[in-house]
Design a protein around this motif. Structure first.
Motif, PDB file in Angstrom:
ATOM      1  N   ILE A 256       8.652  -6.406   5.318  1.00 37.91           N
ATOM      2  CA  ILE A 256       9.334  -5.521   4.263  1.00 37.91           C
ATOM      3  C   ILE A 256       8.297  -4.788   3.427  1.00 37.91           C
ATOM      4  O   ILE A 256       8.243  -3.625   3.138  1.00 37.91           O
ATOM      5  N   ALA A 257       7.287  -5.653   2.721  1.00 38.97           N
ATOM      6  CA  ALA A 257       6.259  -5.065   2.100  1.00 38.97           C
ATOM      7  C   ALA A 257       5.502  -4.052   2.869  1.00 38.97           C
ATOM      8  O   ALA A 257       5.023  -2.826   2.147  1.00 38.97           O
TER       9      ALA A 257
ATOM     10  N   GLN B  97       6.789   4.501  -0.283  1.00 45.50           N
ATOM     11  CA  GLN B  97       7.944   4.048  -1.258  1.00 45.50           C
ATOM     12  C   GLN B  97       7.468   3.700  -2.334  1.00 45.50           C
ATOM     13  O   GLN B  97       8.050   3.651  -3.340  1.00 45.50           O
ATOM     14  N   ILE B  98       6.187   3.164  -2.571  1.00 43.39           N
ATOM     15  CA  ILE B  98       5.590   3.024  -3.813  1.00 43.39           C
ATOM     16  C   ILE B  98       5.313   4.301  -4.444  1.00 43.39           C
ATOM     17  O   ILE B  98       4.837   5.101  -3.925  1.00 43.39           O
TER      18      ILE B  98
ATOM     19  N   VAL C 278       6.290  -2.198   5.376  1.00 42.25           N
ATOM     20  CA  VAL C 278       6.877  -0.916   5.525  1.00 42.25           C
ATOM     21  C   VAL C 278       6.919  -0.292   4.389  1.00 42.25           C
ATOM     22  O   VAL C 278       6.825   1.117   4.273  1.00 42.25           O
ATOM     23  N   ALA C 279       7.356  -0.816   3.296  1.00 40.46           N
ATOM     24  CA  ALA C 279       7.485  -0.243   2.026  1.00 40.46           C
ATOM     25  C   ALA C 279       6.358   0.494   1.644  1.00 40.46           C
ATOM     26  O   ALA C 279       6.257   1.704   1.096  1.00 40.46           O
ATOM     27  N   ILE C 280       5.104  -0.273   1.694  1.00 37.72           N
ATOM     28  CA  ILE C 280       3.878   0.286   1.412  1.00 37.72           C
ATOM     29  C   ILE C 280       3.532   1.589   2.103  1.00 37.72           C
ATOM     30  O   ILE C 280       3.135   2.515   1.638  1.00 37.72           O
ATOM     31  N   THR C 281       3.498   1.181   3.643  1.00 40.10           N
ATOM     32  CA  THR C 281       3.043   2.487   4.407  1.00 40.10           C
ATOM     33  C   THR C 281       3.851   3.507   4.349  1.00 40.10           C
ATOM     34  O   THR C 281       3.283   4.751   4.687  1.00 40.10           O
ATOM     35  N   SER C 282       5.256   3.399   4.287  1.00 40.24           N
ATOM     36  CA  SER C 282       5.937   4.664   4.120  1.00 40.24           C
ATOM     37  C   SER C 282       6.260   5.343   2.963  1.00 40.24           C
ATOM     38  O   SER C 282       6.789   6.190   2.624  1.00 40.24           O
TER      39      SER C 282
ATOM     40  N   GLU D 169      -2.851   2.274  -1.399  1.00 38.89           N
ATOM     41  CA  GLU D 169      -1.974   1.754  -0.467  1.00 38.89           C
ATOM     42  C   GLU D 169      -2.830   0.558   0.141  1.00 38.89           C
ATOM     43  O   GLU D 169      -2.268  -0.693   0.151  1.00 38.89           O
TER      44      GLU D 169
END
Lengths: 100, 434
Positions: free
Chosen positions: B105-106, B114-115, B108-112, A5
């Motif tokens: 957005i990126a 979502q990837i 939030v997506a990465i830390t939550s 990440e």
């Protein structure tokens, strides 16, 4: 062990910086450098995911991106040189007409 | 922890360099900051097990491409050519807002989470079967009822076959019949950490009345130290054995045991063996603790045939010590060498080259063609003379008036300015000879 990440986040930040360079700077050469920065950020994400998934294909794609970037720079800089010859300027705001 | 600190430092430098590239007024400074950024990214590649790409990054990006940039900047004298125009006032705030939105957005997506960062796909196990059971005769090899190889004689092995992970039933049928010499079930796990997941099933032992046994050995095909081989020994002989290096023939003092007391059915891995090592003096012997000198041991098999027993560099070798049946019914030890190239290390040049020249050969060639086209394109774009069709050239030459042709020959203009009739220049008096 750094998490994937973190690398992806760094890659997103670098990508955004490159995109801002494309949008904000008016010097065509700087524009190209910003595009290189964006390609590089994408490469970083590819390598990070290649390690996460233990697949060497990611490295291969980075290799291809590097080759395409080299081709793109060669053509782009040739265009800049040609435009500079006719207009005596590489400010992209002055290149909005499709005239020779 | 050190890695995290390094990541923060190098990543910080990379971001700072990128920001400085955006902000500096001088294009040359921008290019230099970009080189710093590329070098940092190359360092991050090293942290991500991609040493080859790190070197490519330095050589191609920071080297070739940036040199091209600097060259064009200096050629055009374009260091400080651009003043911001007042044409698009709304662009800067809009760009900042969009960038902030994307980053939000990126982030939030990465830390939550979502990837998709689930564990990598498992590599299917690969199995090969070694026939080292002398009494069984030629066999057909089946795995889960599927024929892998037919008519395998004692002392031979099959190739690796990729199988589904899980329990696999191995059956060795007497060649050409459906009579099973031995049937066994082995459990082959998938693996998501290794580059190659190989197993060897060895049929060994047994005699006229008892069926052979099957042992499953996990092959270690991972990278070996450069120019060495990883040698493993499986003992399929009915008694315990030693591996002895006898050194020179005559001198008993340089004899030494490399591995001692390998029990039947056991596998031993030797420390990395250099590619220059000669196996001529190596031999498998019986174990006898009462023997005073190593030369008193009963030699079972020598490795003195260099056509069969060599150390191949960068390989993983499994030596199966089996037995072969002599004509009078007695057993003699026989060594089956199974040599495999070690799998290229992840991210190294050879692993990339292997992919590049096999599965991705067509894209590789397309890239080459693209680069060639780019080269031609760069030449055409920067060529100074405008293009003149050659045929017009020729026609103009033919249509040249006769007078100018005469002018070409006599070296004077035959048309005098006052009257338009062509006239040859008056003959100069010849200078008197001496």
């Amino acid at each position: 062990m750094v998490q994937t990440e973190a690398f992806v986040m760094l890659s997103a930040v670098l990508f955004i910086l490159g995109a801002m360079g494309v949008l904000l700077r008016r010097n065509a050469i700087l524009l190209f450098m910003s595009v290189e920065l964006m390609l590089n950020a994408a490469n970083l994400a590819l390598v990070a995911f290649a390690k996460q998934w233990n697949q060497a294909e990611g490295h291969l794609f980075v290799f291809f991106v590097m080759a395409v970037a080299a081709a793109e720079v060669a053509i782009g800089l040739a265009l800049i040189v040609a435009i500079f010859r006719t207009k005596q300027s590489i400010n992209i705001d002055e290149m909005h007409k499709m005239e020779g | 922890m050190t890695e995290v600190i390094l990541f923060i430092i190098v990543g910080g430098i990379a971001i700072t360099a990128a920001v400085m590239m955006l902000l500096s007024e001088n294009a040359v400074h921008s290019a230099l900051f970009l080189i710093v950024n590329f070098a940092c990214v190359a360092f991050l590649y090293l942290m991500l097990d991609a040493p080859f790409l790190a070197m490519m990054q330095i050589a191609v990006y920071a080297g070739a491409i940036m040199v091209l940039f600097l060259f064009v900047i200096m050629l055009l004298g374009a260091e400080k050519l651009t003043e911001p125009t007042k044409q698009f006032r709304w662009l800067a705030p809009l760009a900042l807002a969009l960038s902030a939105a994307f980053l939000l957005i990126a982030g939030v997506a990465i830390t939550s989470g979502q990837i998709d960062l689930s564990s990598p796909n498992e590599r299917p196990p690969m199995l090969r079967i070694v026939h080292a059971a002398p009494y069984a005769g030629p066999v057909d090899v089946y795995a889960n009822g599927e024929l892998l190889a037919s008519n395998v004689t004692a002392g031979k092995s099959t190739d690796f076959h990729a199988l589904a992970a899980g329990d696999t039933e191995i059956a060795l049928n007497i060649a050409g019949t459906s009579t099973a010499a031995v049937t066994t079930t082995v459990s082959l796990p998938g693996d998501n950490t290794k580059q190659a997941n190989g197993f060897t099933a060895i049929a060994y032992g047994g005699d006229a009345s008892t069926p052979p046994q099957v042992a499953l050995v996990q092959d270690n095909l991972e990278t070996v130290p450069v120019r060495t081989a990883r040698v493993s020994i499986f003992n399929g002989y009915p008694e315990a054995i030693n591996l002895v290096d006898f050194g020179s023939e005559t001198d008993p003092s340089d004899d030494k045991i490399i591995v001692g007391d390998i029990q039947p059915g056991a596998t031993v891995e030797l420390p990395p063996v250099n590619q220059d090592t000669s196996l001529r003096a190596w031999a498998f012997t019986s174990v006898n603790s009462a023997a005073e000198n190593l030369s008193d041991l009963n030699v079972l098999a020598r490795l003195n045939n260099p056509d069969v027993f060599t150390i191949k560099r960068d390989s993983a070798e499994l030596m199966v010590v089996g037995a072969e049946q002599l004509l009078d019914g007695t057993l003699r030890a026989a060594v089956i060498p199974l040599v495999n190239d070690a799998v290229a290390s992840f991210g190294g040049p050879s692993s990339i080259a292997q992919l590049l020249f096999t599965r991705y050969l067509l894209p590789f060639q397309l890239i080459a063609v693209l680069l060639l086209a780019a080269m031609v394109g760069a030449i055409v774009l920067t060529h100074k003379e405008s293009f003149v069709p050659r045929r017009r050239d020729v026609r103009r030459k033919v249509a040249k008036p006769l007078t100018s042709a005469i002018t070409d020959q006599v070296g004077h203009d035959v048309l005098t300015p006052d009257d338009r009739t062509p006239k040859l220049p008056e003959k100069q008096p010849e200078p008197s000879g001496d």
